[in-house]
Design a protein around this motif. Structure first.
Motif, short mmCIF file in Angstrom:
data_model
loop_
_atom_site.label_atom_id
_atom_site.label_comp_id
_atom_site.label_asym_id
_atom_site.label_seq_id
_atom_site.Cartn_x
_atom_site.Cartn_y
_atom_site.Cartn_z
N ALA A 43 0.84 -1.20 0.00
CA ALA A 43 0.00 0.00 0.00
C ALA A 43 0.87 1.25 0.00
N LEU A 44 0.54 2.19 -0.87
CA LEU A 44 1.31 3.43 -1.00
C LEU A 44 0.85 4.44 0.05
N ASN A 45 1.81 4.98 0.80
CA ASN A 45 1.49 5.99 1.81
C ASN A 45 1.30 7.34 1.11
N VAL A 46 0.05 7.79 1.03
CA VAL A 46 -0.26 9.02 0.30
C VAL A 46 -0.67 10.14 1.27
N SER A 47 -0.18 10.06 2.49
CA SER A 47 -0.55 11.07 3.48
C SER A 47 0.07 12.44 3.18
N ASP A 48 1.17 12.46 2.41
CA ASP A 48 1.81 13.72 2.05
C ASP A 48 1.03 14.35 0.89
N THR A 49 0.17 15.30 1.20
CA THR A 49 -0.69 15.90 0.17
C THR A 49 0.09 16.80 -0.78
N GLU A 50 1.27 17.26 -0.39
CA GLU A 50 2.08 18.03 -1.32
C GLU A 50 2.71 17.13 -2.38
N LYS A 51 3.04 15.91 -1.98
CA LYS A 51 3.62 14.95 -2.91
C LYS A 51 2.52 14.31 -3.77
N TYR A 52 1.38 14.02 -3.14
CA TYR A 52 0.25 13.39 -3.83
C TYR A 52 -0.99 14.28 -3.66
N PRO A 53 -1.12 15.34 -4.44
CA PRO A 53 -2.22 16.28 -4.22
C PRO A 53 -3.57 15.77 -4.70
N GLN A 54 -3.59 14.78 -5.59
CA GLN A 54 -4.85 14.28 -6.14
C GLN A 54 -4.87 12.77 -6.03
N LEU A 55 -5.94 12.25 -5.35
CA LEU A 55 -6.02 10.82 -5.10
C LEU A 55 -7.34 10.26 -5.64
N ASP A 56 -7.82 9.20 -5.00
CA ASP A 56 -9.01 8.47 -5.41
C ASP A 56 -8.78 7.85 -6.79
N THR A 57 -9.49 8.29 -7.82
CA THR A 57 -9.34 7.66 -9.13
C THR A 57 -8.14 8.19 -9.91
N THR A 58 -7.47 9.22 -9.42
CA THR A 58 -6.30 9.79 -10.08
C THR A 58 -5.16 9.88 -9.08
N LEU A 59 -4.01 9.31 -9.45
CA LEU A 59 -2.81 9.43 -8.63
C LEU A 59 -1.85 10.38 -9.33
N GLU A 60 -1.62 11.53 -8.70
CA GLU A 60 -0.67 12.52 -9.24
C GLU A 60 0.54 12.57 -8.31
N ILE A 61 1.72 12.41 -8.92
CA ILE A 61 2.97 12.42 -8.16
C ILE A 61 3.75 13.66 -8.56
N ILE A 62 4.04 14.52 -7.58
CA ILE A 62 4.73 15.78 -7.83
C ILE A 62 6.23 15.61 -7.61
N ARG A 63 7.03 16.26 -8.48
CA ARG A 63 8.50 16.27 -8.36
C ARG A 63 9.05 14.84 -8.20
N VAL A 64 8.85 14.05 -9.21
CA VAL A 64 9.28 12.65 -9.15
C VAL A 64 10.80 12.56 -9.05
N ASN A 65 11.25 11.52 -8.37
CA ASN A 65 12.67 11.23 -8.25
C ASN A 65 12.85 9.72 -8.35
N GLU A 66 14.08 9.27 -8.16
CA GLU A 66 14.36 7.84 -8.32
C GLU A 66 13.61 6.97 -7.32
N MET A 67 13.21 7.54 -6.18
CA MET A 67 12.45 6.78 -5.20
C MET A 67 11.03 6.50 -5.67
N ASP A 68 10.54 7.26 -6.65
CA ASP A 68 9.18 7.07 -7.17
C ASP A 68 9.12 6.03 -8.27
N GLU A 69 10.26 5.59 -8.77
CA GLU A 69 10.25 4.58 -9.82
C GLU A 69 9.70 3.26 -9.27
#
Length: 332
Positions: free
Chosen positions: A175-201
C-alpha cells in the motif's frame, strides 16, 4: 394512540381473544459472487390451514411472476428442478449455487394450502442481492518522465455492489502511503505524483474495494510502470566519494594508468632526443679531429719527400677548423 397500540398487542398475543392470522415472510438475502445463496422464509398457518406444497418463482418488483420460465423449483415429490443450480433445504428455503450477477432480483414464494377457509395459496416475495466488484483498469501501463516533473496514473471506478467503491493505491506490491498531500495532491481515481525522483520509480496498481470486498479481497488492476529520466550532474572530484568496486573506481584507475603511460612516453622521447644530440656532437668532433690529423700527416710527408728545402706557409686557423698548407719553392 398508545392505548390503541396496547389493545392491538393484547388481541394478537393473548390466546383465545382473536384467531391466529396466517403469516408468511421471505427474508432478504445476500451472497458474494460465486458463493451459494440461501433465501429463507417463515410461515405461520392459521387454524384450519393444511399445508400442501410450495413453489419458488422469479418475479418483478411488484411481485408479478415472470411467465412460465419464472417457475424455478418446487417441493413436489418426483418433480426435479429445471436448473441444477437451484435446490431446496429441508424446510423449503431456496438455495442457489454459485451465484452470478444475473441472479440479483426478486424471488416469490407461493405456499399452496390443501384446506383453507380463504385463498388456496399465499404469495410473498423478497430480494436477493449479489455482491461483486469488477477489476479496475489502470492507465497508462508505462510512464517515463524527467526528474522533478509530475506523473499521473488514472484508475476509473469499476462497477460493483454494494456502493460506495473506493480506490487504494499500490506500489511494488504494498500500500502506498499518500498522506503527504504536497507529494500526492490528487487521489481516489487519479494518482498525481509531484516532483518525481528515483524513489518514485516502480510498479503501480490500484485496488478497488467496497463493503463486501475490502483489503486483500479487493480487486487489483493491471500494472503501470513509472520510469524516471535522470539529468546528468557535473562531476565534483574533490567531494566525490569512491566506493570500492564501483564504476568510478574503474574510471579513476584507467585515468591514473593513462597518466603513467603519458609520463613514460614523454620521458622516452626526451631521452631519445638527448641521446641523438649527444651522438651528433661527438661525430662532429671526431670528424674535425681526424681532418686535422690528416693535414698534419700530409705536411710531414711533404717535408720528407722534398729534395730541397721548401718554405711552407701555414694558413691554418685556430681551433678545429681545416688547415691549408701552400708549398712555395725558393729560387736557386
Amino acid at each position: 394512540m398508545y392505548l390503541a397500540s396496547l389493545i392491538i398487542w393484547v388481541l394478537n398475543f393473548v390466546p383465545g381473544i382473536l384467531p391466529q392470522s396466517r403469516i408468511l415472510r421471505v427474508n432478504p438475502a445476500t451472497a458474494k459472487l460465486g458463493e451459494d445463496a440461501l433465501i429463507t422464509y417463515t410461515f405461520t398457518p392459521e387454524p384450519g390451514d393444511d399445508f400442501d406444497y410450495l413453489v419458488w418463482f422469479e418475479s418483478d418488483a411488484d411481485g408479478v411472476i415472470q411467465g412460465v420460465a419464472g417457475n424455478i423449483i418446487n417441493n413436489i415429490p418426483g418433480n426435479p428442478p429445471p436448473n441444477p443450480r437451484y435446490n431446496l433445504s429441508d424446510n423449503g428455503s431456496l438455495i442457489i449455487y454459485n451465484v452470478e450477477v444475473e441472479d440479483t432480483g426478486y424471488y416469490l414464494l407461493r405456499v399452496i394450502l390443501a384446506i383453507s377457509d380463504q385463498e388456496p395459496w399465499v404469495d410473498v416475495f423478497s430480494t436477493l442481492t449479489v455482491f461483486y466488484i469488477e477489476t479496475p483498469l489502470l492507465e497508462p501501463q508505462e510512464k517515463t518522465v524527467n526528474e522533478n516533473e509530475s506523473a499521473i496514473f488514472l484508475c476509473p471506478l469499476p462497477d460493483g455492489v454494494p456502493t460506495p467503491i473506493t480506490i487504494t493505491w499500490i506500489k511494488d506490491g504494498g500500500a502506498l502511503n499518500v498522506s503527504d498531500t504536497e507529494k500526492y495532491p490528487q487521489l481516489d481515481t487519479t494518482l498525481e505524483i509531484i516532483r518525481v525522483n528515483e524513489m518514485d520509480e516502480g510498479d503501480y496498481q490500484c485496488r478497488a474495494e467496497n463493503e463486501a470486498y475490502s483489503g486483500d479481497e479487493g480487486k487489483l488492476s493491471n500494472t503501470g510502470t513509472l520510469s524516471v529520466f535522470h539529468q546528468p550532474k557535473p562531476t565534483t572530484h574533490h567531494s566525490q566519494k569512491i566506493e570500492p568496486g564501483s564504476d568510478t573506481d574503474l574510471l579513476v584507475g584507467i585515468t591514473f594508468l593513462g597518466i603513467v603511460i603519458g609520463i613514460v612516453l614523454s620521458s622516452s622521447v626526451f631521452v631519445f632526443l638527448w641521446w641523438k644530440t649527444r651522438t651528433s656532437s661527438s661525430n662532429k668532433y671526431t670528424t674535425y679531429n681526424t681532418k686535422q690529423k690528416t693535414d698534419i700527416q700530409t705536411y710531414e710527408d711533404l717535408r720528407r719527400n722534398e729534395d730541397t728545402p721548401s718554405v711552407y706557409e701555414d694558413l691554418s686557423t685556430e681551433g678545429y677548423t681545416p688547415s691549408v698548407y701552400m708549398n712555395v719553392k725558393t729560387k736557386r
